[in-house]
Design a protein around this motif. Structure first.
Motif, PDB file in Angstrom:
ATOM      1  N   TYR A   1       0.035  -9.940  28.374  1.00 27.23           N
ATOM      2  CA  TYR A   1      -0.241  -9.009  28.834  1.00 27.23           C
ATOM      3  C   TYR A   1      -0.589  -7.882  27.800  1.00 27.23           C
ATOM      4  CZ  TYR A   1       2.371 -10.787  32.902  1.00 27.23           C
ATOM      5  OH  TYR A   1       2.627 -11.229  33.909  1.00 27.23           O
ATOM      6  N   LEU A   2      -0.417  -7.939  26.370  1.00 33.33           N
ATOM      7  CA  LEU A   2      -0.561  -7.082  25.600  1.00 33.33           C
ATOM      8  C   LEU A   2      -1.792  -6.799  24.991  1.00 33.33           C
ATOM      9  CD1 LEU A   2       2.270  -8.470  22.795  1.00 33.33           C
ATOM     10  CD2 LEU A   2       2.117  -6.338  24.150  1.00 33.33           C
ATOM     11  N   LYS A   3      -2.915  -7.675  25.027  1.00 34.65           N
ATOM     12  CA  LYS A   3      -4.093  -7.288  24.775  1.00 34.65           C
ATOM     13  C   LYS A   3      -4.794  -6.256  25.660  1.00 34.65           C
ATOM     14  CE  LYS A   3      -8.866  -9.137  23.728  1.00 34.65           C
ATOM     15  NZ  LYS A   3      -9.388  -7.853  24.172  1.00 34.65           N
ATOM     16  N   GLU A   4      -4.499  -6.722  27.208  1.00 38.71           N
ATOM     17  CA  GLU A   4      -5.045  -5.591  28.075  1.00 38.71           C
ATOM     18  C   GLU A   4      -4.202  -4.294  28.150  1.00 38.71           C
ATOM     19  OE1 GLU A   4      -6.480  -5.798  32.926  1.00 38.71           O
ATOM     20  OE2 GLU A   4      -5.152  -7.178  32.197  1.00 38.71           O
ATOM     21  N   CYS A   5      -3.011  -4.560  28.071  1.00 37.28           N
ATOM     22  CA  CYS A   5      -2.312  -2.975  27.737  1.00 37.28           C
ATOM     23  C   CYS A   5      -2.860  -2.256  26.643  1.00 37.28           C
ATOM     24  CB  CYS A   5      -0.741  -3.419  27.553  1.00 37.28           C
ATOM     25  SG  CYS A   5       0.376  -1.964  26.764  1.00 37.28           S
ATOM     26  N   LEU A   6      -3.042  -2.852  25.431  1.00 42.70           N
ATOM     27  CA  LEU A   6      -3.360  -2.218  24.205  1.00 42.70           C
ATOM     28  C   LEU A   6      -4.951  -1.830  24.423  1.00 42.70           C
ATOM     29  CD1 LEU A   6      -1.852  -4.299  21.528  1.00 42.70           C
ATOM     30  CD2 LEU A   6      -1.125  -2.186  22.330  1.00 42.70           C
ATOM     31  N   ASP A   7      -5.932  -2.673  24.926  1.00 40.77           N
ATOM     32  CA  ASP A   7      -7.254  -2.061  25.088  1.00 40.77           C
ATOM     33  C   ASP A   7      -7.147  -0.864  26.207  1.00 40.77           C
ATOM     34  OD1 ASP A   7      -8.154  -4.316  23.638  1.00 40.77           O
ATOM     35  OD2 ASP A   7      -8.718  -5.507  25.556  1.00 40.77           O
ATOM     36  N   SER A   8      -6.574  -0.843  27.087  1.00 39.59           N
ATOM     37  CA  SER A   8      -6.577   0.179  27.835  1.00 39.59           C
ATOM     38  C   SER A   8      -5.884   1.575  27.424  1.00 39.59           C
ATOM     39  CB  SER A   8      -5.367  -0.047  29.174  1.00 39.59           C
ATOM     40  OG  SER A   8      -4.041   0.340  28.836  1.00 39.59           O
ATOM     41  N   LEU A   9      -5.266   1.402  26.278  1.00 40.39           N
ATOM     42  CA  LEU A   9      -4.647   2.757  25.584  1.00 40.39           C
ATOM     43  C   LEU A   9      -5.621   3.111  24.527  1.00 40.39           C
ATOM     44  CD1 LEU A   9      -0.752   1.805  25.324  1.00 40.39           C
ATOM     45  CD2 LEU A   9      -2.152   3.535  26.923  1.00 40.39           C
ATOM     46  N   HIS A  10      -6.081   2.051  23.868  1.00 40.30           N
ATOM     47  CA  HIS A  10      -7.085   2.209  22.627  1.00 40.30           C
ATOM     48  C   HIS A  10      -8.312   3.013  23.220  1.00 40.30           C
ATOM     49  CE1 HIS A  10      -8.991   1.357  18.871  1.00 40.30           C
ATOM     50  NE2 HIS A  10      -9.775   0.968  19.448  1.00 40.30           N
ATOM     51  N   HIS A  11      -8.858   2.704  24.429  1.00 43.26           N
ATOM     52  CA  HIS A  11     -10.192   3.116  24.798  1.00 43.26           C
ATOM     53  C   HIS A  11     -10.046   4.240  25.888  1.00 43.26           C
ATOM     54  CE1 HIS A  11     -12.228  -0.138  23.007  1.00 43.26           C
ATOM     55  NE2 HIS A  11     -11.279  -1.098  23.652  1.00 43.26           N
ATOM     56  N   GLN A  12      -8.798   5.079  25.802  1.00 47.09           N
ATOM     57  CA  GLN A  12      -8.628   6.166  26.548  1.00 47.09           C
ATOM     58  C   GLN A  12      -9.805   7.277  26.194  1.00 47.09           C
ATOM     59  OE1 GLN A  12      -5.917   7.438  28.771  1.00 47.09           O
ATOM     60  NE2 GLN A  12      -5.910   5.047  29.027  1.00 47.09           N
ATOM     61  N   THR A  13     -10.071   7.980  27.370  1.00 48.53           N
ATOM     62  CA  THR A  13     -11.194   9.041  27.033  1.00 48.53           C
ATOM     63  C   THR A  13     -10.742  10.359  26.439  1.00 48.53           C
ATOM     64  OG1 THR A  13     -10.691  10.009  29.231  1.00 48.53           O
ATOM     65  CG2 THR A  13     -12.364   8.204  29.061  1.00 48.53           C
ATOM     66  N   TYR A  14      -9.147  10.364  26.267  1.00 51.32           N
ATOM     67  CA  TYR A  14      -8.565  11.238  25.363  1.00 51.32           C
ATOM     68  C   TYR A  14      -8.322  10.890  23.875  1.00 51.32           C
ATOM     69  CZ  TYR A  14      -5.337  15.128  24.136  1.00 51.32           C
ATOM     70  OH  TYR A  14      -4.822  16.312  23.846  1.00 51.32           O
ATOM     71  N   PRO A  15      -9.054  11.231  23.085  1.00 45.98           N
ATOM     72  CA  PRO A  15      -9.137  10.850  21.479  1.00 45.98           C
ATOM     73  C   PRO A  15      -7.891  11.097  20.901  1.00 45.98           C
ATOM     74  CG  PRO A  15     -10.196  12.887  21.770  1.00 45.98           C
ATOM     75  CD  PRO A  15      -9.718  12.570  23.021  1.00 45.98           C
ATOM     76  N   ASN A  16      -7.116  12.059  21.007  1.00 43.33           N
ATOM     77  CA  ASN A  16      -5.918  12.341  19.939  1.00 43.33           C
ATOM     78  C   ASN A  16      -4.545  11.760  20.482  1.00 43.33           C
ATOM     79  OD1 ASN A  16      -4.365  13.679  18.028  1.00 43.33           O
ATOM     80  ND2 ASN A  16      -4.685  15.673  19.136  1.00 43.33           N
ATOM     81  N   LYS A  17      -4.237  10.509  20.216  1.00 44.33           N
ATOM     82  CA  LYS A  17      -3.463   9.945  20.504  1.00 44.33           C
ATOM     83  C   LYS A  17      -2.857   8.810  19.195  1.00 44.33           C
ATOM     84  CE  LYS A  17      -6.317   6.272  22.505  1.00 44.33           C
ATOM     85  NZ  LYS A  17      -7.484   6.751  21.876  1.00 44.33           N
ATOM     86  N   GLU A  18      -1.574   8.532  19.418  1.00 45.41           N
ATOM     87  CA  GLU A  18      -0.901   7.387  18.500  1.00 45.41           C
ATOM     88  C   GLU A  18      -0.146   6.643  19.604  1.00 45.41           C
ATOM     89  OE1 GLU A  18       2.087   8.727  15.899  1.00 45.41           O
ATOM     90  OE2 GLU A  18       3.210   9.720  17.671  1.00 45.41           O
ATOM     91  N   ILE A  19      -0.216   5.178  19.193  1.00 45.37           N
ATOM     92  CA  ILE A  19       0.420   4.237  19.845  1.00 45.37           C
ATOM     93  C   ILE A  19       1.531   3.544  19.053  1.00 45.37           C
ATOM     94  CG2 ILE A  19       0.352   1.887  20.840  1.00 45.37           C
ATOM     95  CD1 ILE A  19      -2.846   2.319  21.237  1.00 45.37           C
ATOM     96  N   ILE A  20       2.766   3.702  19.445  1.00 40.37           N
ATOM     97  CA  ILE A  20       3.840   3.248  18.853  1.00 40.37           C
ATOM     98  C   ILE A  20       4.504   2.053  19.700  1.00 40.37           C
ATOM     99  CG2 ILE A  20       6.445   3.795  18.013  1.00 40.37           C
ATOM    100  CD1 ILE A  20       5.438   6.686  18.214  1.00 40.37           C
ATOM    101  N   LEU A  21       4.413   0.850  19.324  1.00 44.34           N
ATOM    102  CA  LEU A  21       4.880  -0.428  19.995  1.00 44.34           C
ATOM    103  C   LEU A  21       6.010  -0.942  19.457  1.00 44.34           C
ATOM    104  CD1 LEU A  21       2.634  -3.157  21.750  1.00 44.34           C
ATOM    105  CD2 LEU A  21       4.694  -3.731  20.168  1.00 44.34           C
ATOM    106  N   VAL A  22       7.295  -1.008  20.125  1.00 45.08           N
ATOM    107  CA  VAL A  22       8.562  -1.296  19.727  1.00 45.08           C
ATOM    108  C   VAL A  22       8.801  -2.664  20.293  1.00 45.08           C
ATOM    109  CG1 VAL A  22      10.897  -0.957  19.455  1.00 45.08           C
ATOM    110  CG2 VAL A  22       9.243   0.705  19.696  1.00 45.08           C
ATOM    111  N   ASP A  23       8.481  -3.771  19.325  1.00 44.63           N
ATOM    112  CA  ASP A  23       8.716  -5.123  20.131  1.00 44.63           C
ATOM    113  C   ASP A  23      10.416  -5.635  19.729  1.00 44.63           C
ATOM    114  OD1 ASP A  23       7.485  -7.866  20.754  1.00 44.63           O
ATOM    115  OD2 ASP A  23       9.105  -8.278  19.164  1.00 44.63           O
TER     116      ASP A  23
END
Length: 166
Positions: free
Chosen positions: A21-43
């Motif tokens: 599921y990770l690719k679709e999850c990350l794609d949906s966050l990376h392509h957000q219309t809101y540009p000012n973001k950071e992603i923290i993924l804890v495995d």
């Protein structure tokens, strides 16, 4: 106390063995219309290919290391331990949570930040969601356990939970 970056959304993703599921999850966050973001993924010490999938996705998307943090935990600490780890690393004024087997509407952050900025008396927003069985049948069926408005206070006051973190 750490100074928060005004207007930034920090999204924390916890993951344990959800590589498919990770690719679709990350794609949906990376392509957000809101540009000012950071992603923290804890495995959380995945034993599948999760780390490789994330690293490959980062390379494919030329991810800026200032806007993406991958934290591979050496042992499984469970959801709350992984989430707490991610929350400690956030820099944004706004904090969002997303499960690794979820994907978000591309305007999620834009709509949620706008709503919070227009309603400064509020400090929490959620959303409805649809769940999918394995396959492509993506029919929206609203969750029946969510509450809205004043009902939220009542449920939480009694120790319940009624807001989807998405």
């Amino acid at each position: 106390m750490m100074k928060r970056e005004s207007g930034m959304v920090s999204v924390v993703i916890t993951n344990h063995n959800r590589d498919i599921y990770l690719k679709e999850c990350l794609d949906s966050l990376h392509h957000q219309t809101y540009p000012n973001k950071e992603i923290i993924l804890v495995d959380d010490a995945s034993t599948d290919r999760s780390i490789e999938v994330v690293q490959s996705w980062m390379e494919e998307n030329s991810v800026d290391m200032n806007s993406f943090v991958l934290v591979p935990l050496p042992r499984n600490v469970g959801y709350s331990g992984a989430l707490s780890t991610g929350l400690f690393l956030t820099r944004g004024e706004f904090i969002a949570v997303q499960d690794s087997d979820d994907f978000s509407h591309l305007a999620r952050f834009e709509k949620q930040v706008n709503f919070l900025q227009n309603h400064p008396e509020l400090s929490l927003v959620g959303s409805n969601y649809a769940s999918f069985k394995n396959g492509d049948n993506r029919q929206f069926v609203p969750a029946n356990w969510l509450k809205y408005g004043e009902e939220i206070r009542k449920v939480y006051k009694n120790g319940g939970h009624c807001v989807c973190n998405g």
